[in-house]
Design a protein around this motif. Structure first.
Motif, PDB file in Angstrom:
ATOM      1  N   GLU A 283      75.005   3.752  20.691  1.00  0.00           N
ATOM      2  CA  GLU A 283      76.148   2.884  20.464  1.00  0.00           C
ATOM      3  C   GLU A 283      75.741   1.647  19.674  1.00  0.00           C
ATOM      4  N   THR A 284      76.727   1.083  18.944  1.00  0.00           N
ATOM      5  CA  THR A 284      76.502  -0.183  18.260  1.00  0.00           C
ATOM      6  C   THR A 284      76.625  -1.291  19.290  1.00  0.00           C
ATOM      7  N   LEU A 285      75.546  -2.019  19.514  1.00  0.00           N
ATOM      8  CA  LEU A 285      75.498  -3.003  20.586  1.00  0.00           C
ATOM      9  C   LEU A 285      75.234  -4.389  20.034  1.00  0.00           C
ATOM     10  N   LEU A 286      75.658  -5.386  20.774  1.00  0.00           N
ATOM     11  CA  LEU A 286      75.335  -6.766  20.452  1.00  0.00           C
ATOM     12  C   LEU A 286      74.948  -7.452  21.752  1.00  0.00           C
ATOM     13  N   TYR A 287      73.675  -7.394  22.084  1.00  0.00           N
ATOM     14  CA  TYR A 287      73.192  -8.031  23.297  1.00  0.00           C
ATOM     15  C   TYR A 287      72.955  -9.506  23.010  1.00  0.00           C
ATOM     16  N   SER A 288      73.680 -10.359  23.731  1.00  0.00           N
ATOM     17  CA  SER A 288      73.617 -11.789  23.459  1.00  0.00           C
ATOM     18  C   SER A 288      72.721 -12.538  24.433  1.00  0.00           C
ATOM     19  N   ASP A 289      72.332 -11.923  25.546  1.00  0.00           N
ATOM     20  CA  ASP A 289      71.456 -12.623  26.479  1.00  0.00           C
ATOM     21  C   ASP A 289      70.831 -11.640  27.457  1.00  0.00           C
ATOM     22  N   VAL A 290      69.764 -12.092  28.123  1.00  0.00           N
ATOM     23  CA  VAL A 290      69.054 -11.274  29.091  1.00  0.00           C
ATOM     24  C   VAL A 290      68.409 -12.192  30.115  1.00  0.00           C
ATOM     25  N   THR A 291      68.356 -11.768  31.371  1.00  0.00           N
ATOM     26  CA  THR A 291      67.592 -12.453  32.406  1.00  0.00           C
ATOM     27  C   THR A 291      66.726 -11.413  33.114  1.00  0.00           C
ATOM     28  N   GLU A 292      65.668 -11.874  33.760  1.00  0.00           N
ATOM     29  CA  GLU A 292      64.775 -10.968  34.493  1.00  0.00           C
ATOM     30  C   GLU A 292      64.276 -11.658  35.751  1.00  0.00           C
ATOM     31  N   ARG A 293      64.293 -10.899  36.857  1.00  0.00           N
ATOM     32  CA  ARG A 293      63.748 -11.399  38.112  1.00  0.00           C
ATOM     33  C   ARG A 293      63.340 -10.215  38.975  1.00  0.00           C
ATOM     34  N   ASP A 294      62.097 -10.259  39.459  1.00  0.00           N
ATOM     35  CA  ASP A 294      61.571  -9.200  40.331  1.00  0.00           C
ATOM     36  C   ASP A 294      61.641  -7.828  39.668  1.00  0.00           C
ATOM     37  N   GLY A 295      61.481  -7.786  38.340  1.00  0.00           N
ATOM     38  CA  GLY A 295      61.524  -6.512  37.644  1.00  0.00           C
ATOM     39  C   GLY A 295      62.918  -5.990  37.399  1.00  0.00           C
ATOM     40  N   ILE A 296      63.938  -6.796  37.713  1.00  0.00           N
ATOM     41  CA  ILE A 296      65.328  -6.398  37.497  1.00  0.00           C
ATOM     42  C   ILE A 296      65.875  -7.178  36.312  1.00  0.00           C
ATOM     43  N   LEU A 297      66.315  -6.460  35.293  1.00  0.00           N
ATOM     44  CA  LEU A 297      66.878  -7.072  34.100  1.00  0.00           C
ATOM     45  C   LEU A 297      68.399  -7.034  34.166  1.00  0.00           C
ATOM     46  N   MET A 298      69.024  -8.102  33.652  1.00  0.00           N
ATOM     47  CA  MET A 298      70.469  -8.100  33.475  1.00  0.00           C
ATOM     48  C   MET A 298      70.742  -8.408  32.008  1.00  0.00           C
ATOM     49  N   LEU A 299      71.420  -7.490  31.337  1.00  0.00           N
ATOM     50  CA  LEU A 299      71.738  -7.624  29.918  1.00  0.00           C
ATOM     51  C   LEU A 299      73.212  -7.913  29.734  1.00  0.00           C
ATOM     52  N   LEU A 300      73.523  -8.734  28.740  1.00  0.00           N
ATOM     53  CA  LEU A 300      74.909  -9.080  28.426  1.00  0.00           C
ATOM     54  C   LEU A 300      75.250  -8.517  27.052  1.00  0.00           C
ATOM     55  N   ASP A 301      76.227  -7.630  27.016  1.00  0.00           N
ATOM     56  CA  ASP A 301      76.685  -7.017  25.764  1.00  0.00           C
ATOM     57  C   ASP A 301      77.974  -7.699  25.327  1.00  0.00           C
ATOM     58  N   THR A 302      77.905  -8.468  24.250  1.00  0.00           N
ATOM     59  CA  THR A 302      79.057  -9.239  23.794  1.00  0.00           C
ATOM     60  C   THR A 302      80.152  -8.340  23.228  1.00  0.00           C
ATOM     61  N   ASN A 303      79.766  -7.271  22.540  1.00  0.00           N
ATOM     62  CA  ASN A 303      80.768  -6.400  21.917  1.00  0.00           C
ATOM     63  C   ASN A 303      81.752  -5.830  22.940  1.00  0.00           C
ATOM     64  N   GLY A 304      81.231  -5.275  24.007  1.00  0.00           N
ATOM     65  CA  GLY A 304      82.096  -4.639  25.005  1.00  0.00           C
ATOM     66  C   GLY A 304      82.371  -5.494  26.212  1.00  0.00           C
ATOM     67  N   GLY A 305      81.710  -6.670  26.303  1.00  0.00           N
ATOM     68  CA  GLY A 305      81.878  -7.518  27.470  1.00  0.00           C
ATOM     69  C   GLY A 305      81.212  -6.950  28.707  1.00  0.00           C
ATOM     70  N   TYR A 306      80.202  -6.097  28.512  1.00  0.00           N
ATOM     71  CA  TYR A 306      79.570  -5.422  29.640  1.00  0.00           C
ATOM     72  C   TYR A 306      78.327  -6.157  30.132  1.00  0.00           C
ATOM     73  N   LEU A 307      78.097  -6.030  31.431  1.00  0.00           N
ATOM     74  CA  LEU A 307      76.847  -6.455  32.049  1.00  0.00           C
ATOM     75  C   LEU A 307      76.108  -5.197  32.459  1.00  0.00           C
ATOM     76  N   ILE A 308      74.851  -5.091  32.056  1.00  0.00           N
ATOM     77  CA  ILE A 308      74.055  -3.898  32.310  1.00  0.00           C
ATOM     78  C   ILE A 308      72.832  -4.291  33.110  1.00  0.00           C
ATOM     79  N   GLN A 309      72.727  -3.774  34.322  1.00  0.00           N
ATOM     80  CA  GLN A 309      71.556  -4.021  35.161  1.00  0.00           C
ATOM     81  C   GLN A 309      70.581  -2.869  34.992  1.00  0.00           C
ATOM     82  N   THR A 310      69.352  -3.199  34.624  1.00  0.00           N
ATOM     83  CA  THR A 310      68.319  -2.194  34.421  1.00  0.00           C
ATOM     84  C   THR A 310      67.073  -2.614  35.175  1.00  0.00           C
ATOM     85  N   THR A 311      66.063  -1.760  35.179  1.00  0.00           N
ATOM     86  CA  THR A 311      64.824  -2.099  35.875  1.00  0.00           C
ATOM     87  C   THR A 311      63.639  -1.901  34.958  1.00  0.00           C
ATOM     88  N   VAL A 312      62.673  -2.788  35.072  1.00  0.00           N
ATOM     89  CA  VAL A 312      61.395  -2.658  34.384  1.00  0.00           C
ATOM     90  C   VAL A 312      60.339  -2.483  35.461  1.00  0.00           C
TER      91      VAL A 312
END
Length: 479
Positions: A283-312
């Motif tokens: 997908e065409t994405l526009l990630y405008s910000d990211v945070t990380e804590r305890d190996g858990i990432l939270m991504l902000l996608d401006t295009n769709g207004g989505y919050l995506i929680q992922t793990t590292v």
């Protein structure tokens, strides 16, 4: 008759009270929370986060925001910083969003730094602030009270292009006071400065995104003359949109845009090398910000207004966990989300068009996921099992939980159990790893018996051969 009336009243009360006993995960929200199945299809899950309130300047008591661009939380100081760009100010709040002070500039004995178009802020544990002002084309450092310490010089180096236009938007500072600045329109990476402000180099340049069209263009360039090739569009790496400094010293950088979803997120080590083997899909994405804590990432996608929680995890692999949000006017939806931060278990998203900050709180389902991931990344594999089992209790179709259990049992050397959970998750790669280890374990356990059997057979064979040899000699002797 009175008894019947009493029973009827009690039944009515139960019916009326039932909605009050519904779990928070089942609360009505304007978005669908989902994960992905083994074929990459979105699958609904219980809500991991619930929107609870919308916070604007009116609620804080400082007047409405105007195209605010950045949020920053200082855990050491328990303070929240809002870069209200359109109003050329920085708001300093406590954790309950009460206004502590409003800064429209940094004061100094010899000079003052009046804000023009501030874009991003980074605050060190001692309260020192680094502010990017794109209007002034400068980065300034001030103490906790807003007293100007210095204005960092504009970078100068032969590495900078002739048409270099310094437009600083985001900044982070590492434990050794080295400064990393994101400048709009700079494709070579982050601007990397010594603690004294001297330019060192470009840091962590993203890769050139080679789409099919660009590959064709590259082929044509190799065929055409130098003059004709020079007139064609040049290839530039993907520009970064935001940066975040983790507690471990890694810089997470989001891409400003991507045609095929490649390199939308990088994790840069102190050498500027991306150690994250992950792309964002097609997908065409526009990630405008990211945070990380305890190996858990939270991504902000401006295009769709989505919050995506992922793990590292320890191997720097990444897996999709939870997606929620969207575009809209209701609480929990956005118009132009530009920044996010985590304060404790709460998540806050800044919307530059709504001019509000939306607060999200963790549900029991989300808290169990966080606990399981946190335990696993701390090496507490046994402790991570129970929260993952609770997650499955909430939703048996949540495949990442089966993967999490499989990884926990794998680390505990229960390879056969790990295989079982990887199979449920449809995780072929990890299943193969567990199968390989299980096979080796079976072979190791069986080896003493196999070796003993071989030794017995060899000795028995030697004895038998010796007996036969003696018999043969005895027959020859009789003759």
């Amino acid at each position: 008759m009175k008894k019947l009336k009493t029973v009827a009243i009690l039944l009515l009360a139960v019916v009326l009270l039932v909605p009050l006993t519904v779990h928070a995960e089942d609360s009505e929200v304007p978005y669908q929370t989902y994960t992905y199945d083994r074929w990459g299809n979105p699958t609904p899950t219980p809500n991991a986060y619930l929107p609870t309130r919308s916070i604007g300047g009116a609620q804080i008591g400082c007047g409405n925001f105007n195209a605010a661009q950045d949020l920053f939380y200082s855990e050491a100081r328990h303070e929240i910083y809002v870069v209200d760009s359109g109003n050329a100010r920085v708001l300093v709040l406590d954790e309950s969003f009460a206004l502590l002070r409003e800064l429209t500039g940094f004061s100094g004995a010899d000079e003052a730094f009046e804000f023009s178009n501030p874009q991003g802020i980074f605050v060190q544990d001692d309260g020192r602030m680094f502010l990017c002002d794109m209007g002034r084309q400068q980065v300034a450092e001030a103490d906790a009270e807003g007293n100007l310490i210095r204005i960092l010089p504009t970078p100068e180096s032969s590495l900078l292009p002739d048409n270099f236009n310094y437009l600083p938007t985001k900044v982070v500072v590492d434990a050794n006071d080295r400064i990393y600045i994101l400048s709009r329109g700079v494709y070579q990476g982050l601007i990397y400065l010594e603690p004294d402000g001297t330019f060192i180099k470009f840091f962590g340049a993203n890769e050139v995104e080679m789409t099919f069209g660009r590959r064709i263009q590259k082929l044509w360039k190799s065929i055409l003359s130098d003059k004709a090739a020079a007139s064609m569009q040049s290839f530039n790496p993907i520009e970064y949109s935001n940066i975040f400094m983790s507690d471990e010293g890694y810089i997470f950088a989001t891409a400003a845009g991507s045609e095929n979803g490649a390199r939308v997120l990088t994790q840069l080590n102190p050498l500027g090398i991306n150690v994250l083997s992950w792309t964002g899909g097609s997908e065409t994405l526009l990630y405008s910000d990211v945070t990380e804590r305890d190996g858990i990432l939270m991504l902000l996608d401006t295009n769709g207004g989505y919050l995506i929680q992922t793990t590292v995890q320890y191997d720097r692999g990444i897996s999709m966990q939870i997606t929620f949000g969207g575009i809209g006017d209701q609480l929990g939806l956005f118009r132009k989300p530009v920044s996010l931060m985590e304060v404790g278990d709460n998540l806050y998203v800044l919307d530059a068009e709504k001019n509000t900050i939306t607060e999200f709180v963790l549900t029991d389902f989300g808290r169990e996921i966080h606990s399981a991931i946190k335990y696993y990344n701390q090496g507490l594999y046994t402790e991570s099992i129970e929260p993952w089992e609770q997650v499955i209790h909430h939703n048996t179709n949540y495949l990442p939980a089966y993967t999490g259990l499989g990884k926990a049992y794998y680390q505990l050397y229960y390879y056969e159990t790990a295989m079982y959970y990887f199979k449920l998750a449809g995780d072929r790669q990890n299943y193969s790893l567990a199968f390989k280890e299980h096979s080796l374990t079976v072979m190791r356990e069986a080896f003493p018996y196999i070796a003993t059997a071989i030794i017995v057979l060899v000795i028995g064979g030697l004895i038998l051969a010796r007996i036969l040899k003696k018999r043969k000699k005895a027959r020859h002797g009789k003759k």
